[in-house]
Design an enzyme around this catalytic site. Structure first.
Site, PDB file in Angstrom:
ATOM      1  N   LYS A 290       2.038   2.040  -5.160  1.00  0.00           N
ATOM      2  CA  LYS A 290       2.723   1.546  -6.367  1.00  0.00           C
ATOM      3  C   LYS A 290       1.885   1.759  -7.627  1.00  0.00           C
ATOM      4  O   LYS A 290       2.421   1.994  -8.695  1.00  0.00           O
ATOM      5  CB  LYS A 290       3.037   0.046  -6.228  1.00  0.00           C
ATOM      6  CG  LYS A 290       4.111  -0.253  -5.201  1.00  0.00           C
ATOM      7  CD  LYS A 290       4.382  -1.737  -5.117  1.00  0.00           C
ATOM      8  CE  LYS A 290       3.219  -2.534  -4.601  1.00  0.00           C
ATOM      9  NZ  LYS A 290       2.845  -2.279  -3.208  1.00  0.00           N
TER      10      LYS A 290
ATOM     11  N   GLN B 132       2.227  -5.983  -3.075  1.00  0.00           N
ATOM     12  CA  GLN B 132       2.586  -5.951  -1.646  1.00  0.00           C
ATOM     13  C   GLN B 132       3.917  -5.217  -1.429  1.00  0.00           C
ATOM     14  O   GLN B 132       4.203  -4.306  -2.188  1.00  0.00           O
ATOM     15  CB  GLN B 132       2.630  -7.370  -1.062  1.00  0.00           C
ATOM     16  CG  GLN B 132       1.267  -8.038  -0.941  1.00  0.00           C
ATOM     17  CD  GLN B 132       0.835  -8.813  -2.165  1.00  0.00           C
ATOM     18  OE1 GLN B 132       1.635  -9.498  -2.764  1.00  0.00           O
ATOM     19  NE2 GLN B 132      -0.413  -8.710  -2.540  1.00  0.00           N
TER      20      GLN B 132
ATOM     21  N   ASP C 264       0.814  -1.224   0.000  1.00  0.00           N
ATOM     22  CA  ASP C 264       0.000   0.000   0.000  1.00  0.00           C
ATOM     23  C   ASP C 264       0.848   1.275   0.000  1.00  0.00           C
ATOM     24  O   ASP C 264       0.449   2.292   0.549  1.00  0.00           O
ATOM     25  CB  ASP C 264      -0.962   0.036   1.213  1.00  0.00           C
ATOM     26  CG  ASP C 264      -1.795  -1.227   1.296  1.00  0.00           C
ATOM     27  OD1 ASP C 264      -2.271  -1.654   0.247  1.00  0.00           O
ATOM     28  OD2 ASP C 264      -1.939  -1.769   2.406  1.00  0.00           O
TER      29      ASP C 264
ATOM     30  N   GLY D 114      -4.341  -4.479  -4.308  1.00  0.00           N
ATOM     31  CA  GLY D 114      -5.310  -3.538  -4.862  1.00  0.00           C
ATOM     32  C   GLY D 114      -4.558  -2.297  -5.283  1.00  0.00           C
ATOM     33  O   GLY D 114      -3.925  -1.643  -4.455  1.00  0.00           O
ATOM     34  N   HIS D 115      -4.517  -2.013  -6.561  1.00  0.00           N
ATOM     35  CA  HIS D 115      -3.811  -0.829  -7.046  1.00  0.00           C
ATOM     36  C   HIS D 115      -4.828   0.233  -7.451  1.00  0.00           C
ATOM     37  O   HIS D 115      -5.708  -0.032  -8.252  1.00  0.00           O
ATOM     38  CB  HIS D 115      -2.906  -1.191  -8.229  1.00  0.00           C
ATOM     39  CG  HIS D 115      -1.717  -2.007  -7.810  1.00  0.00           C
ATOM     40  ND1 HIS D 115      -0.881  -2.639  -8.688  1.00  0.00           N
ATOM     41  CD2 HIS D 115      -1.237  -2.294  -6.579  1.00  0.00           C
ATOM     42  CE1 HIS D 115       0.069  -3.270  -8.014  1.00  0.00           C
ATOM     43  NE2 HIS D 115      -0.124  -3.075  -6.730  1.00  0.00           N
TER      44      HIS D 115
END
Ligand code: IMP
Length: 425
Positions: free
Chosen positions: A16, A225, A13, A40-41
Site C-alpha cells: 500500500k 493492514q 503488506d 510499516g509502509h
C-alpha cells in the site's frame, strides 16, 4: 475532486505504501484512519528506502497535508522518532497533523500485549507487540487517554493513575509479568512528548478533513493492514484490533460514506501473511522460500519472515464485497516472473462441496481445501515495462482472470519497488 480510500485486500503488506505514494501525486490531503505502529509502509525513492509506521507516506510530497486520523492509536515516542528521522533526511514535516481524538499508546499497553501473548501459548496471535490491541481495548472500554488529554495535566494524571492501578494489578497478579510500571516516569515522559508534538496537533481533525471535502480537494484515506486482518471481517481472532476495511475510513477519519467516490483495493499478485492463523493457499517448502526471498517478504515492522501463498480469489471476492472496491492496484507482479506455472485458487472445497463465499469462522476455514486453476507463467522480465500492452501475454491472461474473479477492474500494476515501476491500465 475525489475522495478515495486505499485498502489492503489480503493480510496486510500488499504494498500500500508504494501505491499510496503514487496516488499522492494528485492529492491535497492524505489521512491515515486506523492501526498504529504495527504497520510499516515502505517507499523507495531513487534507490533510497524509507520506512514509515505512523506518518502517511504523503509526507514525501510538498503541499500535501498528512493527517493521522482519530481512528489511529499513536505511540508518541515512535512518532517523534519518525519525525526526527524524516527531518534528518531533509524532508519537511510541517504538513503533518495529528488528531487530538487519537488514542495514545503507553508502555503498559506494550507490556499487556507481550504478557497476553505469552500466556496464550499455543493460541498465540503473533502480534507485533506494539500494544495496539490493549490500547484499542481501553478506547472501547472508555478508559483510554487521547492526545487532547495530554494537554490537560489534571485530567491526564487522573486517567493515568486509574489506568496504571488497573494494569499493574493485571500484569502483576494475573500475568506475573516481570516489568514494573513507573507512573512518575511515564507522566513526565508523556508531558515531554506532548510538548514535542504540540505544533502538529489538530484539535478538530474532522473539521479539517470535512472542510477539505467541502472545498472539493483531492483526498486519500489510507488504511493500514488488510481486510483479512479486520477485527469483524477477517480471520478472527488472528486479526488486528481495528477495522482496516473501507468502512473504517468513515469512523477513523470522521467522513460520511456519501462523500466517498473511489475505493482502491491493493492486491499482491500472490499472498503473504505474518503472524499465526489460517492461510488456505500457503506454499510450504522450497517454492515458498523462493517467493519470500524474491519478494523480500520480511515484515517492515518486526522483520519477521512472511508466510507466502498463491493468489486466493475467495479472499479477493470477500475483500471486494466488504470494501465495495471500485478499482484494483496489483503489486509485485514481477515477483512471479520466471515461474513455469502459477496456481490460482478459484474456490474452496468444504465437506465435499465447492464454495466461493469466504468462511469467516476459522474452524470452518481450517477444513477448507483450495481448488486451483493452473496458469502458464512467463519468462520475461516485467520490471522495466511501462505499458500494459507490453506485458507478456500470459501475465495479461493471469491478470484478466484475477480481475474477473474479483469482479473489479484493474487500474494500476506495480512491477518493482521504485516509484517509476508502475503501469497505468
Ligand atoms: P497487532 O496488530 O500487533 O495486534 O497484531 C495482530 C495481527 O496482525 C498479527 O498477526 C500481526 O502480524 C498482524 N499485523 C499487524 N499489523 C500488520 C501489518 O501492517 N502487516 C501485516 N500484518 C500485520
Amino acid at each position: 475532486m475525489t475522495v478515495s480510500i486505499i485498502v489492503g485486500t489480503q493480510w496486510g503488506d500488499e504494498g500500500k505504501g508504494k501505491i499510496t505514494d503514487y496516488l499522492t501525486q494528485d492529492m491535497d490531503m492524505v489521512v491515515r484512519y486506523q492501526g498504529g505502529n504495527n504497520a510499516g509502509h515502505t517507499v523507495v525513492i531513487k534507490d533510497k528506502i524509507f520506512k514509515l509506521h505512523l506518518i502517511p507516506s504523503g509526507i514525501f510530497y510538498n503541499n500535501v497535508l498528512c493527517v493521522i486520523g482519530n481512528g489511529v492509536v499513536v505511540d508518541p515516542a515512535v512518532l517523534i522518532q519518525e519525525i526526527e528521522t524524516l527531518k534528518s533526511q531533509g524532508f519537511s514535516v510541517s504538513n503533518l497533523r495529528i488528531s487530538a481524538q487519537a488514542h495514545v499508546i503507553f508502555p503498559y499497553h506494550r507490556y499487556l500485549d507481550q504478557a497476553q501473548e505469552k500466556k496464550r501459548e499455543a493460541g498465540r496471535i503473533g502480534t507485533t507487540s506494539r500494544g495496539i490491541g490493549p490500547c484499542y481495548v481501553d478506547k472501547y472500554n472508555r478508559r483510554g487517554i487521547r492526545i487532547a488529554d495530554l494537554y490537560n495535566e489534571k485530567v491526564f494524571r487522573e486517567k493515568l493513575d486509574w489506568n496504571i492501578k488497573e494494569k499493574s494489578f493485571l500484569l502483576d497478579k494475573f500475568y506475573a509479568f516481570d516489568k514494573k510500571i513507573d507512573i512518575d516516569k511515564i507522566y513526565v515522559d508523556y508531558l515531554g512528548y506532548a510538548l514535542a508534538i504540540k505544533q502538529y496537533v489538530a484539535l478538530e481533525s474532522t473539521a479539517l478533513i470535512n472542510e477539505a471535502i467541502e472545498k472539493k480537494k483531492n483526498i486519500l484515506l489510507e488504511g493500514a493492514q488488510g481486510a483479512m486482518l479486520d477485527v469483524d471481517h477477517g480471520t478472527f481472532p488472528f486479526v488486528t484490533s481495528s477495522n482496516p476495511i473501507a468502512g473504517g475510513a468513515c469512523t477513523g477519519a470522521g467522513v460520511g460514506p456519501t462523500a466517498i467516490d473511489e475505493v482502491i483495493g491493493v492486491v499482491k499478485a500472490y499472498v503473504t501473511r505474518v503472524g499465526s492463523g489460517p492461510f488456505p493457499t500457503e506454499i510450504e517448502g522450497k517454492l515458498g522460500d523462493e517467493l519470500r526471498e524474491k519478494g523480500g517478504e520480511y515484515g517492515a515492522t518486526t522483520g519477521r519472515p512472511r508466510r507466502c501463498g498463491w493468489f486466493d480469489a475467495v479472499v479477493m471476492k470477500h475483500a471486494a464485497r466488504i470494501n465495495g472496491l471500485t478499482q484494483l492496484a496489483i503489486t509485485k507482479l514481477d515477483v512471479l516472473d520466471g515461474l513455469d506455472k502459477i496456481e490460482l485458487c478459484v474456490a474452496y472445497e468444504y465437506k465435499g462441496k465447492q464454495i466461493t463465499d469466504f468462511p469467516t469462522d476459522i474452524h470452518r476455514l481450517a477444513e477448507c481445501k483450495p481448488i486451483y486453476e493452473e496458469h502458464a507463467g512467463w519468462s520475461e522480465d516485467t520490471t522495466k515495462i511501462k505499458e500494459y500492452n507490453d506485458l507478456p501475454e500470459n501475465a495479461k491472461k493471469y491478470l484478466a482472470r484475477l480481475s474477473e474473479l474479483a469482479g473489479v477492474k484493474i487500474s494500476l500494476i506495480s512491477v518493482g519497488a521504485e516509484r517509476g515501476q508502475i503501469i497505468e491500465v
